[in-house]
Design a protein around this motif. Structure first.
Motif, PDB file in Angstrom:
ATOM      1  N   HIS A 146      30.549  44.584  43.897  1.00 62.57           N
ATOM      2  CA  HIS A 146      31.614  44.042  43.044  1.00 62.57           C
ATOM      3  C   HIS A 146      31.150  42.798  42.291  1.00 62.57           C
ATOM      4  O   HIS A 146      31.588  42.550  41.168  1.00 62.57           O
ATOM      5  N   LEU A 147      30.291  42.007  42.919  1.00 65.76           N
ATOM      6  CA  LEU A 147      29.817  40.780  42.277  1.00 65.76           C
ATOM      7  C   LEU A 147      28.919  41.086  41.090  1.00 65.76           C
ATOM      8  O   LEU A 147      28.693  40.229  40.232  1.00 65.76           O
ATOM      9  N   ASP A 148      28.394  42.310  41.061  1.00 66.17           N
ATOM     10  CA  ASP A 148      27.557  42.737  39.941  1.00 66.17           C
ATOM     11  C   ASP A 148      28.286  43.717  39.021  1.00 66.17           C
ATOM     12  O   ASP A 148      27.665  44.390  38.201  1.00 66.17           O
ATOM     13  N   GLY A 149      29.593  43.802  39.183  1.00 63.78           N
ATOM     14  CA  GLY A 149      30.383  44.643  38.286  1.00 63.78           C
ATOM     15  C   GLY A 149      30.276  46.132  38.571  1.00 63.78           C
ATOM     16  O   GLY A 149      30.527  46.954  37.685  1.00 63.78           O
ATOM     17  N   ILE A 150      29.912  46.481  39.805  1.00 68.88           N
ATOM     18  CA  ILE A 150      29.741  47.896  40.163  1.00 68.88           C
ATOM     19  C   ILE A 150      30.881  48.338  41.081  1.00 68.88           C
ATOM     20  O   ILE A 150      31.131  47.716  42.120  1.00 68.88           O
TER      21      ILE A 150
END
Ligand code: NI
Length: 176
Positions: A146-150
């Motif tokens: 989530h922190l990498d937009g996934i």
């Protein structure tokens, strides 16, 4: 403060790459962490990342003793993990079902390394360094994504293993 709105898939804020935390022990960070716990518990989550509530910072919280959404999952210690990184300790991928607070009602089968070492910092800036496997390893990887937009649907290789939780539970996946 308190329970915050969880963004749902389609919201572009879930696709951002979050920024590292640079200061520990601030009022803002404490409030964010409280809100994450409150929101996670209100939604029966097993983990939640700051982007879920629209905050683009590298902060996740996770852990539970027992969870109604994953009744077969072993307990995971309640953890605040800031600026996390991890390395896979095995080349072997394990496939298992995942759900996400931002993708309500759905489950999908995702392959991830079954054993990892992860590092980061707690709310006060003290280092965390753990080697884990199974559900714990999967939860950390899901939240770090989530922190990498996934979002986990981006990692599903076989879209036949993606569907509504209640329908799947009646068929192939008793862990719902
Ligand atoms: Ni999620």
């Amino acid at each position: 403060m308190g329970v915050r709105t969880v963004l749902r898939m389609g919201d572009p804020r879930l696709l951002r790459v979050s920024e590292p935390v640079t200061q520990y022990g601030t009022h803002e960070l404490r409030t964010l962490i409280e809100d994450l716990w409150d929101t996670m518990r209100a939604t029966d989550g097993v983990g939640i990342a700051a982007p879920h509530i629209g905050v683009a910072l590298r902060v996740v919280v996770f852990g539970f003793n027992a969870n109604p959404r994953y009744p077969d999952a072993p307990p995971v210690p309640e953890t605040v993990l800031i600026n996390p990184t991890f390395t896979a300790l095995t080349d072997e991928l394990e496939e298992d079902w995942e759900g996400c607070l931002s993708v309500p009602g759905l489950r999908g089968a995702v392959s991830r390394p079954g054993r990892i070492r992860y590092r980061g910092f707690d709310a006060g800036g003290a280092p965390i360094d753990r080697t884990v496997d199974g559900f714990h390893a999967r939860a950390v990887q899901h939240e770090v994504d989530h922190l990498d937009g996934i979002l986990y649907p981006m990692r599903i290789r076989d879209m036949r293993k993606f569907g509504f939780r209640d329908v799947l539970a009646a068929g192939i996946t008793p862990d719902g």
